[in-house]
Design a protein around this motif. Sequence first.
Motif, mmCIF file in Angstrom:
data_model
loop_
_atom_site.group_PDB
_atom_site.id
_atom_site.type_symbol
_atom_site.label_atom_id
_atom_site.label_comp_id
_atom_site.label_asym_id
_atom_site.label_seq_id
_atom_site.Cartn_x
_atom_site.Cartn_y
_atom_site.Cartn_z
ATOM 1 N N PRO A 174 0.808 -1.094 -0.121
ATOM 2 C CA PRO A 174 -0.068 0.005 0.166
ATOM 3 C C PRO A 174 0.962 1.345 0.088
ATOM 4 C CG PRO A 174 -0.066 -1.097 2.183
ATOM 5 C CD PRO A 174 0.613 -1.927 1.229
ATOM 6 N N ASN A 175 0.138 2.485 -0.484
ATOM 7 C CA ASN A 175 0.962 3.746 -0.826
ATOM 8 C C ASN A 175 1.243 4.115 0.712
ATOM 9 O OD1 ASN A 175 2.012 6.331 -1.216
ATOM 10 N ND2 ASN A 175 0.626 6.711 -2.724
ATOM 11 N N PRO A 176 2.519 4.439 1.140
ATOM 12 C CA PRO A 176 2.754 4.763 2.614
ATOM 13 C C PRO A 176 2.134 6.295 2.851
ATOM 14 C CG PRO A 176 4.723 4.746 1.181
ATOM 15 C CD PRO A 176 3.729 4.310 0.503
ATOM 16 N N TYR A 177 1.782 7.103 1.792
ATOM 17 C CA TYR A 177 1.360 8.408 2.073
ATOM 18 C C TYR A 177 -0.319 8.400 1.866
ATOM 19 C CZ TYR A 177 6.400 9.746 1.550
ATOM 20 O OH TYR A 177 7.738 9.807 1.547
ATOM 21 N N ASP A 178 -0.898 9.343 2.823
ATOM 22 C CA ASP A 178 -2.270 9.366 2.604
ATOM 23 C C ASP A 178 -2.598 10.488 1.686
ATOM 24 O OD1 ASP A 178 -1.721 11.765 3.932
ATOM 25 O OD2 ASP A 178 -2.370 11.112 5.894
ATOM 26 N N ALA A 179 -4.096 10.773 1.837
ATOM 27 C CA ALA A 179 -4.485 11.660 0.680
ATOM 28 C C ALA A 179 -3.913 13.001 0.875
ATOM 29 C CB ALA A 179 -5.937 11.828 0.811
ATOM 30 N N HIS A 180 -3.170 13.546 2.083
ATOM 31 C CA HIS A 180 -2.696 14.592 2.384
ATOM 32 C C HIS A 180 -1.083 14.546 2.136
ATOM 33 C CE1 HIS A 180 -6.478 16.363 3.879
ATOM 34 N NE2 HIS A 180 -6.566 15.205 4.321
ATOM 35 N N GLN A 181 -0.554 13.534 1.533
ATOM 36 C CA GLN A 181 0.757 13.197 1.335
ATOM 37 C C GLN A 181 1.551 13.270 2.670
ATOM 38 O OE1 GLN A 181 2.255 12.631 -1.522
ATOM 39 N NE2 GLN A 181 0.080 12.494 -2.267
ATOM 40 N N THR A 182 0.915 12.815 3.761
ATOM 41 C CA THR A 182 1.543 12.697 4.936
ATOM 42 C C THR A 182 1.963 11.263 5.130
ATOM 43 O OG1 THR A 182 -0.244 14.366 5.755
ATOM 44 C CG2 THR A 182 1.334 12.698 7.456
ATOM 45 N N TYR A 183 3.128 11.035 5.458
ATOM 46 C CA TYR A 183 3.929 9.955 5.699
ATOM 47 C C TYR A 183 3.224 9.141 6.776
ATOM 48 C CZ TYR A 183 7.550 5.923 5.561
ATOM 49 O OH TYR A 183 8.213 4.804 5.553
ATOM 50 N N THR A 184 2.625 7.652 6.362
ATOM 51 C CA THR A 184 1.850 7.082 7.447
ATOM 52 C C THR A 184 2.660 5.963 7.679
ATOM 53 O OG1 THR A 184 0.491 5.863 5.814
ATOM 54 C CG2 THR A 184 -0.155 8.117 6.766
ATOM 55 N N GLN A 185 3.926 5.488 7.355
ATOM 56 C CA GLN A 185 4.608 4.309 7.465
ATOM 57 C C GLN A 185 5.006 4.094 9.044
ATOM 58 O OE1 GLN A 185 4.647 2.095 5.430
ATOM 59 N NE2 GLN A 185 5.990 0.576 6.169
ATOM 60 N N PRO A 186 4.833 3.396 9.885
ATOM 61 C CA PRO A 186 5.435 3.311 11.165
ATOM 62 C C PRO A 186 6.729 3.346 11.296
ATOM 63 C CG PRO A 186 4.617 1.143 10.593
ATOM 64 C CD PRO A 186 4.081 1.898 9.426
ATOM 65 N N GLN A 187 7.137 4.417 12.221
ATOM 66 C CA GLN A 187 8.634 4.595 12.394
ATOM 67 C C GLN A 187 9.445 3.426 13.178
ATOM 68 O OE1 GLN A 187 10.079 7.141 11.715
ATOM 69 N NE2 GLN A 187 8.041 8.167 10.873
ATOM 70 N N VAL A 188 10.439 3.077 12.577
ATOM 71 C CA VAL A 188 11.409 2.185 13.330
ATOM 72 C C VAL A 188 11.819 2.393 14.637
ATOM 73 C CG1 VAL A 188 13.699 0.661 12.901
ATOM 74 C CG2 VAL A 188 12.328 1.477 10.736
#
Length: 274
Positions: A174-188
């Motif tokens: 899935p695309n790691p960016y939402d509709a507002h181009q915010t990075y939603t991938q969980p941080q390591v």
Amino acid sequence: MKVLLFACALSCVIQGLLSAEVRLIDLEPTDAQQIIEKQDQSLNYAPKIDTNVPAVRYLGNEPHHVLEDIYLARQYHGQDGVGGYLYGYNIPDIAKTEKKKAGGDLRGAYNYINGEGKEIRVQYWDDGTGFHQVDNVPQIAPKQVDDSPEVKAAKEKFFSRWHQEAERNLHPLPNPYDAHQTYTQPQVQQYPQYQQQQQPGQYYQPNQVDYSGQYSEKRDVYAAPQNRQQDEEEDTTGPPKGFFYSYDYPVGIIVQKEGLIRKDDLRSAYPASN
């Protein structure tokens, strides 16, 4: 007068190229080219000059009385000093020649007798459009070889993994960016001992090295020569020179082999020199 004498001498050299041995060095390029052009390039095998000649030859670690047929082999090699050359040889079952002009045109050919007693003839050339070859080598069609059980098992394992990967690629992440181009991938998860104090907008670059050389203590190692013209003059070796040599030599082919020679017979097998 000197020019006439030199022309006569050069003509004699060219006429004598079929003699037993010719060794010419420090030739002017034009003279070397003239000699090369006059050279016989026929693909004849070495002629037989004697037959059933007694000799002693070591076969393995033991000496044997043998009878040999003697052939007169030949080889030659010449270069004009400006990129052209010629070389070749003739032995009892192989004959080869190759010639290249200073402009780049290359021609060559060779014949040989294969293990079945058939003569193979090959011609090749490179005229600036790539390498080309014609020959009479029999064409052998490849035969299908059945896989062994081990090969079949290895193929099945490979294709099983290949299909798994192909299936996985049909379902992209899935695309790691939402509709507002915010990075939603969980941080390591970060560990305190490896965290670096960074300013916003900066990236940590470990082991930063200055490759510009301006601070190197050994800059002078890579410095250009101070007097390039002097170095070039020292490397000058004079105008190009060519050479040419050819010589004949006997080659023995065993046609009959007898028993082993006793060590006390070795002295009688080799005649004493006067």
